[in-house]
Design a protein around this motif. Structure first.
Motif, PDB file in Angstrom:
ATOM      1  N   LYS A 159      51.011  48.934  36.091  1.00  0.00           N
ATOM      2  CA  LYS A 159      49.758  49.126  35.358  1.00  0.00           C
ATOM      3  C   LYS A 159      48.554  48.673  36.186  1.00  0.00           C
ATOM      4  N   PHE A 217      40.067  53.577  38.569  1.00  0.00           N
ATOM      5  CA  PHE A 217      38.688  53.282  38.970  1.00  0.00           C
ATOM      6  C   PHE A 217      38.393  53.775  40.390  1.00  0.00           C
ATOM      7  N   PHE A 226      45.303  50.143  28.385  1.00  0.00           N
ATOM      8  CA  PHE A 226      46.741  49.927  28.197  1.00  0.00           C
ATOM      9  C   PHE A 226      47.024  49.049  26.990  1.00  0.00           C
ATOM     10  N   ASP A 249      49.652  46.817  26.741  1.00  0.00           N
ATOM     11  CA  ASP A 249      49.890  45.447  27.192  1.00  0.00           C
ATOM     12  C   ASP A 249      48.857  45.138  28.252  1.00  0.00           C
ATOM     13  N   ASN A 250      47.773  44.597  27.774  1.00  0.00           N
ATOM     14  CA  ASN A 250      46.585  44.263  28.555  1.00  0.00           C
ATOM     15  C   ASN A 250      46.756  44.316  30.071  1.00  0.00           C
ATOM     16  N   SER A 251      45.878  45.044  30.726  1.00  0.00           N
ATOM     17  CA  SER A 251      45.971  45.168  32.179  1.00  0.00           C
ATOM     18  C   SER A 251      44.784  44.535  32.891  1.00  0.00           C
ATOM     19  N   VAL A 252      44.143  43.583  32.205  1.00  0.00           N
ATOM     20  CA  VAL A 252      43.103  42.790  32.862  1.00  0.00           C
ATOM     21  C   VAL A 252      43.767  41.998  33.991  1.00  0.00           C
ATOM     22  N   PHE A 253      43.114  41.927  35.153  1.00  0.00           N
ATOM     23  CA  PHE A 253      43.727  41.218  36.279  1.00  0.00           C
ATOM     24  C   PHE A 253      43.696  39.710  36.059  1.00  0.00           C
ATOM     25  N   PRO A 254      44.857  39.059  36.024  1.00  0.00           N
ATOM     26  CA  PRO A 254      44.873  37.614  35.735  1.00  0.00           C
ATOM     27  C   PRO A 254      44.215  36.779  36.830  1.00  0.00           C
ATOM     28  N   TRP A 255      44.098  37.358  38.033  1.00  0.00           N
ATOM     29  CA  TRP A 255      43.549  36.570  39.144  1.00  0.00           C
ATOM     30  C   TRP A 255      42.046  36.762  39.301  1.00  0.00           C
ATOM     31  N   PHE A 292      35.023  45.317  38.222  1.00  0.00           N
ATOM     32  CA  PHE A 292      36.028  45.870  39.144  1.00  0.00           C
ATOM     33  C   PHE A 292      35.749  47.328  39.528  1.00  0.00           C
ATOM     34  N   TYR A 314      39.062  32.558  33.474  1.00  0.00           N
ATOM     35  CA  TYR A 314      40.173  33.426  33.851  1.00  0.00           C
ATOM     36  C   TYR A 314      40.896  33.884  32.583  1.00  0.00           C
ATOM     37  N   ARG A 354      43.780  33.790  31.446  1.00  0.00           N
ATOM     38  CA  ARG A 354      44.724  32.905  30.759  1.00  0.00           C
ATOM     39  C   ARG A 354      44.024  31.960  29.786  1.00  0.00           C
ATOM     40  N   ARG A 397      35.601  46.424  30.747  1.00  0.00           N
ATOM     41  CA  ARG A 397      35.799  46.899  32.119  1.00  0.00           C
ATOM     42  C   ARG A 397      35.771  48.423  32.162  1.00  0.00           C
ATOM     43  N   ALA A 398      36.403  49.017  31.135  1.00  0.00           N
ATOM     44  CA  ALA A 398      36.429  50.474  31.069  1.00  0.00           C
ATOM     45  C   ALA A 398      35.024  51.036  30.861  1.00  0.00           C
TER      46      ALA A 398
END
Lengths: 257, 260
Positions: A152, A160, B87, B89-95, B104, B134, B136, B150-151
Motif C-alpha cells: 500500500k 502521487f 485505503f 487500513d490506513n496508509s499514512v506513512f508512520p515515519w 507528500f 507522528y 503513532r 493528504r489526498a
C-alpha cells in the motif's frame, strides 16, 4: 521486576563462576585457569599497556570491515529486493559465496594483501574477512526488508506520481529500516566473532593475536583473560547497536523495548 | 437537451484471474456505470464480491480483462494524482509527521505554497497543534483524517475511497461520515466510495450502486434524493435503506439482523 531480572542474572553468573572454580581447582597458569587466575591475568593485561592497543586495533578492524559491508551490502540488498533482473543476475552468485566461511578466505586474503605497501597488509586481510563475514547477513536483511514493504505504501507513491530518489528516501528506505537495522546488529555480532579468528594469522596486534601469543607462551590465564575482554567488548558493541536500533524506531512506535 | 459527459465512465468492465489451482475465476462481469462530476456514489455489495477490485481498476492499480474506465473521456492507464485512492487500513506513512504526510504529494509547489496548503488542510481536519506528531501518537480516526487530507492536498478531482471508515469504532465512524460530507461539499470532489455498510451508503451517497455476488454485476442503482445532513429517522431514509437490504438478498429477517 527490573531488580529481580538483574538479581537472577547475577545468580546465573555466580553459579557458573562457582562451577568453573570447582572444576579448575588446583590448576596453574599452564592449565585451564580458574576465575581467580583469570582475574589476575586480566589485571596483568590491563596494567601491561598492550591490552588497550590491542582493543583499539581490533575495534578498528571490525569497524572498517563492518562499515564497508554496510556501504556495499545495503544498496546491493535493496537492489536485489527491488529489481527482478538484478536479483536474477546477482542472487545465484551471492547464494554461492555465502556458505564459504570467511576463515576459508584467510590464505587468499593473506596472499592478495600480503604485497600491499600503502597500508598494514595484515590489517587489510583482517578487514577483508570481517567484511565478508558481515556483508551476507546485511544483504539478506536488506533484500527481505524491501520484499516485505507493505504494497500500500508503494501504491501511495505511485498514486502521487512520486518516483526515483524521492521514493527511495521517503518510502523504501524508511519502510525497510527496521529490518535492515536488525540485520546490521546481527552482522556486527558475527563480525566480532570472526575477528578473533581473522587475527590469529598474520597479524601482530589485536585480541585474537593476544590469545594466540599467550598460548604460544603457555600463559592460559592470559588466554582466558583475553576471552573475557572479547566478551565485554562484544556486549558493548551489541548494546550500542541496540541503542541505535531503538532510537531510530521509537518514533514509529515500533521500538522493541 | 444538453448531454452531460460523465466524469467517470465504466465501460463493460470484466475481470478474470487464474487461481493457483488453474481454475478461472471471474470477479467482475460487464459492469457499466456513469458517475457525474461532483457526485458522491457509494458501491455496496456482499463481502468478497469485487467492490474493491472495481475501485482498483478505476484508479489504475489493476487492469481489467475487458472493457475500460474513462475519466474525463480519457482511458485510465496508470494511477495519477488527479485521482487519489484512500485505503481501508490506513496508509499514512508512520515515519513521516502529520505535515510531512500531508505534503507528500506536493512536489511541484514552492516551499511557501506547500506550507500554505499543509496549514489549510491541517486546519480542515482539525489537527492544528499536531503538525509535528507522528502517526503513532494519533487515534485511528485522526490517522484516517490525515490520509484524507493528504489526498485532498494534491488537488485531485476524484477520490476513490475503499472502506475508509471500516477500521474505526462506531462513534468515530458516525462523526467521520458527517465530516466527510462536509469536506465533500466544500471541496466539490467526485467521490466513489466502497463500503459493506448499507446504512453508511445511504447516509453519504447521492446514488448507491448495489453489486451482486461474484461475478459481480450491477444489480441496481438507487437514488438517494434526501437533503443533507440526513435524518436517520426519516421514513424515506428507512425506506431506501430497506430497499437496498432487499436488493442484497436479505429478507425481513436479514434486515432485522443487519440493523443490530
Amino acid at each position: 521486576m527490573h531488580g529481580r531480572k538483574i538479581l537472577l542474572g547475577l545468580i546465573g553468573i555466580g553459579i557458573f563462576l562457582l562451577v568453573w572454580h570447582l572444576v579448575t581447582l588446583g590448576n596453574g597458569r599452564t592449565d585451564v585457569p580458574g576465575p581467580w587466575l583469570t582475574l589476575t591475568g586480566l589485571i596483568e593485561l590491563a596494567t601491561g599497556g598492550l591490552l588497550w592497543r590491542y582493543i583499539i586495533a581490533s575495534v578498528f578492524r571490525v569497524m572498517w570491515g563492518f562499515t564497508l559491508a554496510v556501504v556495499v551490502g545495503v544498496p546491493v540488498g535493496l537492489a536485489i529486493g527491488w529489481s527482478r533482473w538484478f536479483r536474477e543476475l546477482v542472487n545465484p552468485l551471492v547464494q554461492g559465496l555465502r556458505p564459504i566461511s570467511p576463515i576459508a578466505w584467510l590464505p587468499i586474503a593473506v596472499l592478495v594483501f600480503g604485497g600491499v605497501t600503502w597500508w598494514e597488509p595484515s590489517d587489510l586481510s583482517a578487514i577483508f574477512l570481517i567484511f565478508l563475514a558481515s556483508i551476507f547477513p546485511i544483504i539478506t536483511a536488506a533484500t527481505s526488508a524491501v520484499e516485505g514493504i507493505d504494497v500500500k505504501y508503494l501504491r501511495v507513491a505511485t498514486n502521487f506520481e512520486v518516483s526515483g530518489f524521492t521514493v527511495l528516501f521517503q518510502v523504501i528506505l524508511p519502510a525497510a529500516m527496521p529490518q535492515i537495522l536488525t540485520g546490521l546488529r546481527l552482522a556486527l555480532g558475527i563480525a566480532w566473532v570472526v575477528l578473533v579468528a581473522a587475527e590469529m594469522l598474520g597479524v601482530q596486534s589485536g585480541l585474537g593475536f593476544q590469545i594466540n601469543d599467550s598460548r604460544n607462551n603457555l600463559r592460559y590465564d592470559l588466554v582466558v583473560a583475553a576471552m573475557v575482554v572479547i566478551s565485554i567488548i562484544g556486549m558493548f558493541l551489541d548494546g550500542v547497536m541496540a541503542r541505535i536500533e531503538n532510537t531510530a524506531l521509537s518514533r514509529r512506535g515500533t521500538a522493541k523495548r | 437537451m444538453i448531454v452531460e459527459t460523465p466524469k467517470i465512465e465504466f465501460r463493460d468492465i470484466e475481470l478474470c484471474f487464474t487461481a493457483e489451482d488453474g481454475a478461472k475465476v471471474q470477479v467482475l462481469d460487464s459492469v457499466n456505470l456513469n458517475v457525474r462530476e461532483g457526485e458522491f456514489v457509494c458501491i455496496v455489495g456482499p463481502s468478497g464480491c469485487g467492490k474493491s477490485t472495481l475501485l482498483n481498476i478505476a484508479c489504475g492499480f489493476l487492469k481489467p480483462s475487458r472493457g475500460q474506465v474513462l475519466i474525463d473521456e480519457v482511458p485510465v492507464d496508470q494511477p495519477n494524482r488527479r485521482r487519489v485512492f484512500i485505503f481501508q487500513d490506513n496508509s499514512v506513512f508512520p515515519w513521516l509527521t502529520v505535515s510531512q504526510n500531508i505534503g507528500f504529494g506536493l512536489a511541484d509547489q514552492s516551499p511557501q505554497e506547500k506550507d500554505e496548503i499543509i496549514r489549510r488542510y491541517v486546519e480542515m481536519i482539525g489537527l492544528t497543534g499536531f503538525e509535528h506528531a507522528y502517526p503513532r501518537e494519533l487515534s485511528g480516526g485522526m490517522k484516517q483524517r490525515v490520509e484524507i487530507a493528504r489526498a485532498l492536498a494534491s488537488g485531485p478531482d476524484v477520490l476513490f475511497m475503499d472502506e475508509p471508515l471500516g477500521a474505526l469504532d462506531w462513534l468515530t465512524r458516525l462523526k467521520m461520515r458527517a465530516d466527510l460530507v462536509e469536506i465533500w461539499r466544500q471541496e466539490k470532489k467526485t467521490i466513489l466510495f466502497v463500503t459493506h455498510d448499507v446504512e453508511e451508503s445511504v447516509q453519504l451517497a447521492d446514488r448507491v450502486v448495489v453489486l451482486s455476488d461474484r461475478p459481480a454485476q450491477i444489480r441496481a442503482v438507487v437514488d438517494v434524493d434526501l437533503p443533507r445532513p440526513r435524518n436517520l429517522d426519516d421514513p424515506e431514509y428507512l425506506r431506501i435503506r430497506d430497499e437496498i437490504f432487499e436488493l442484497m438478498g436479505l429478507d425481513h429477517h436479514g434486515i432485522e439482523a443487519a440493523k443490530v
